[in-house]
Design a protein around this motif. Structure first.
Motif, short mmCIF file in Angstrom:
data_model
loop_
_atom_site.label_atom_id
_atom_site.label_comp_id
_atom_site.label_asym_id
_atom_site.label_seq_id
_atom_site.Cartn_x
_atom_site.Cartn_y
_atom_site.Cartn_z
N ALA A 46 -23.91 32.65 -73.57
CA ALA A 46 -22.53 32.22 -73.77
C ALA A 46 -22.26 31.05 -72.83
CB ALA A 46 -21.56 33.36 -73.47
N TYR A 47 -21.63 29.99 -73.36
CA TYR A 47 -21.38 28.80 -72.57
C TYR A 47 -19.95 28.32 -72.78
CZ TYR A 47 -26.43 28.76 -72.46
OH TYR A 47 -27.73 29.12 -72.29
N ASP A 48 -19.41 27.73 -71.76
CA ASP A 48 -18.10 27.10 -71.84
C ASP A 48 -18.22 25.87 -72.75
OD1 ASP A 48 -15.98 25.04 -70.64
OD2 ASP A 48 -15.35 27.08 -70.12
N VAL A 49 -17.16 25.54 -73.45
CA VAL A 49 -17.18 24.42 -74.38
C VAL A 49 -17.48 23.10 -73.64
CG1 VAL A 49 -14.69 23.93 -74.31
CG2 VAL A 49 -16.01 23.37 -76.35
N ARG A 50 -17.06 22.98 -72.39
CA ARG A 50 -17.34 21.75 -71.63
C ARG A 50 -18.84 21.59 -71.38
NH1 ARG A 50 -14.14 22.66 -66.48
NH2 ARG A 50 -14.69 24.77 -67.04
N VAL A 51 -19.53 22.68 -71.17
CA VAL A 51 -20.98 22.61 -70.98
C VAL A 51 -21.64 22.11 -72.26
CG1 VAL A 51 -23.07 23.95 -70.56
CG2 VAL A 51 -21.01 24.41 -69.23
N LYS A 97 -20.44 20.32 -74.65
CA LYS A 97 -20.13 18.93 -74.96
C LYS A 97 -20.78 17.94 -73.99
CE LYS A 97 -15.88 19.72 -77.37
NZ LYS A 97 -15.45 18.85 -78.41
N PHE A 107 -22.31 21.01 -63.46
CA PHE A 107 -21.66 22.32 -63.48
C PHE A 107 -22.29 23.19 -62.39
CE2 PHE A 107 -21.15 20.63 -67.73
CZ PHE A 107 -19.78 20.78 -67.91
N LYS A 144 -20.93 26.40 -61.36
CA LYS A 144 -20.71 27.83 -61.53
C LYS A 144 -21.53 28.33 -62.72
CE LYS A 144 -17.19 31.33 -62.14
NZ LYS A 144 -15.82 31.61 -62.53
N ILE A 179 -13.95 16.34 -69.93
CA ILE A 179 -13.09 17.50 -69.73
C ILE A 179 -11.92 17.41 -70.70
CG2 ILE A 179 -11.62 18.74 -68.10
CD1 ILE A 179 -13.44 17.63 -65.90
N VAL A 212 -6.70 22.06 -72.77
CA VAL A 212 -6.49 23.07 -73.78
C VAL A 212 -5.00 23.26 -73.98
CG1 VAL A 212 -6.90 25.45 -74.43
CG2 VAL A 212 -8.64 24.20 -73.17
#
Length: 169
Positions: free
Chosen positions: A10-15, A17, A38, A40, A166, A169
């Motif tokens: 699972a990844y954050d959308v920023r990662v 992109k 990144f 964290k 970034i 949202v």
């Protein structure tokens, strides 16, 4: 990280992109995310269960591809922004080796003709060291020029990967 091959990710959308994944580099997304800035990056323990149906597709082919991807990502990570450090260093080493061998060949020729006046056992072009010297010189020049061109390309292409995107949202 303990398990790069775990299928649950699972990844954050920023990662997503901000990194480019090609081939089978999905194993190394945490490394690519770290290089993209990144900090964290965590992992969660998941329960692994024995396969109920089908069979594993992991074999020698996948192992080899994974190892080659590891070599690629290591090379790109270390030399993407400074390719001349890799290609130039090997080019200089190869060129210097060829130059030293050429000097040795020329010294032997000059020694036999002018100093000791003893005829050569064989001509310069008949010696294997002549071809080794020639190949080392040519490869040295080619590696150096490859590094130079790669450096020009690296400096010319400032991509979005140099900056984090970034979104609000």
């Amino acid at each position: 990280m303990h398990d790069f091959n775990c299928g649950l990710k699972a990844y954050d959308v920023r990662v997503v992109k901000n990194i480019t994944v090609y081939g089978e580099m999905h194993r190394y997304i945490p490394v690519l995310a770290k290089w993209a800035g990144f900090t964290k990056i965590t992992e969660k323990v998941v329960e692994h269960r024995e396969r109920k149906y089908g069979h594993s597709k992991f074999g020698w082919e996948r192992f080899v591809r994974g190892f080659l991807d590891l070599l690629s990502i290591t090379f790109v990570g270390r030399f993407a922004k400074r390719p001349m450090h890799f290609f130039g260093a090997w080019g200089i080493i190869s060129f210097l080796l060829g130059f030293v061998l050429t000097v040795m060949i020329l010294w032997e020729k000059l020694d036999s003709v002018w100093i000791s006046k003893v005829p050569l056992k064989r001509e310069v072009a008949e010696q294997p060291i002549f071809y080794l010297a020639l190949v080392a010189l040519v490869i040295g020049v080619q590696l150096f020029l490859t590094g130079f061109l790669a450096e020009l390309l690296a400096r010319q292409s400032v991509s979005k990967k140099d900056y984090l995107v970034i979104e609000k949202v």
